[in-house]
Design an enzyme around this catalytic site. Structure first.
Site, PDB file in Angstrom:
ATOM      1  N   ASP A  28       0.859  -1.177   0.000  1.00 49.84           N
ATOM      2  CA  ASP A  28       0.000   0.000   0.000  1.00 49.84           C
ATOM      3  C   ASP A  28       0.903   1.237   0.000  1.00 49.84           C
ATOM      4  OD1 ASP A  28      -2.266   1.706   0.441  1.00 49.84           O
ATOM      5  OD2 ASP A  28      -1.782   1.700   2.577  1.00 49.84           O
ATOM      6  N   ASP A 211      -2.112  -0.853   5.766  1.00 55.15           N
ATOM      7  CA  ASP A 211      -2.463  -0.325   7.086  1.00 55.15           C
ATOM      8  C   ASP A 211      -3.944  -0.079   7.330  1.00 55.15           C
ATOM      9  OD1 ASP A 211      -2.425   1.989   5.235  1.00 55.15           O
ATOM     10  OD2 ASP A 211      -2.755   3.149   7.067  1.00 55.15           O
TER      11      ASP A 211
END
Length: 258
Positions: A28, A211
């Site tokens: 990410d 996350d």
């Protein structure tokens, strides 16, 4: 099944990945490669991070991909690297290592619906401070990180109520994140991009690091390998390990690039 993944160290994770003959490393962007910033335009990679990603993406036996909710065009500007896979808009837009780009999701009416939702969001925000409305073409993000919490609650409640009819008619879904509310088409997720890359690089050890709530789709798409949650505090997740912050992710990448 969600459970709290155990805390890992950058050293152990880097050593484990380095031992793989072939590695598919998927990351990410916001909150993973770079810390969350007050506004998206402030979350930029430093030259050292770019150099590490470049080295890893050109290393034999290693495939590196960044999968983000940001638009592909935005990722291309932030990460102008050779040999790096980029997947934007939660995996709906993909750039291959050679530069070829295409979409995993097509819907001609979608951009019109997103534009309608953008108008609704801007009306709900009005002249209130601390909000940011992002039209990503195939998704919409309403950021409220810098807004007064009580005002943010009122704006979000109003927006969700007004957006519901448009969403219901057009197979769109709400996705809460870290001080951001996103609307995206059903069926579009980072998990789809992970599945695509795992098929393309079958036999490589797949690792995904993220996350936020949208990264849970990616963790769940992994049938083997490892999902690594980036979080300062323990929380239930489909990931199998945890690092406390982007700083530890950076350290892990640095060790892996040695």
């Amino acid at each position: 099944m969600y459970k709290e993944p155990p805390l890992a160290t950058p050293e152990n994770l880097a050593a484990w990945m380095a031992a793989a003959s072939r590695l598919l490393l998927m990351l990410d962007y916001d909150g993973t490669l770079v810390p969350i910033a007050p506004t998206p335009d402030l979350a930029r990679p430093d030259p050292e991070l770019l150099a590490i990603l470049q080295k890893l993406s050109l290393s034999p036996g290693r495939v590196v991909a960044v999968i983000s909710g940001r638009k592909l065009a935005e990722l291309q500007k932030l990460l102008p690297l050779t040999g790096l896979h980029l997947a934007g808009s939660h995996g709906a837009e993909i750039q291959e290592t050679g530069g070829k780009t295409y979409r995993l999701f097509e819907n001609r009416k979608l951009e019109e619906n997103i534009s309608s939702l953008e108008r609704v969001a801007r009306e709900c925000v009005a002249n209130s401070r601390g909000f940011l409305v992002e039209n990503k073409g195939i998704s919409l993000a309403l950021h409220y990180r810098q807004a007064d919490p009580e005002l943010a609650r009122q704006v979000l409640d109003s927006f969700i109520k007004r957006a519901a009819p448009i969403m219901g008619k057009n197979r769109l879904e709400l996705l809460p994140g870290k001080k951001v509310l996103e609307i995206r088409p059903r069926g579009v997720s980072k998990g789809k991009a992970v599945q695509y890359l795992c098929r393309k690089y079958a036999g490589a050890l797949p690792v995904y690091i993220g996350d936020d709530r949208t990264d849970e789709d990616a963790f769940m798409a992994l049938r083997e390998g490892c999902g690594i949650l980036v979080s300062s505090q323990p929380r239930p997740s489909a990931a199998t390990a945890r690092l406390p912050s982007p700083r530890e992710v950076y350290k892990m990448l640095l060790l892996l690039a040695l």
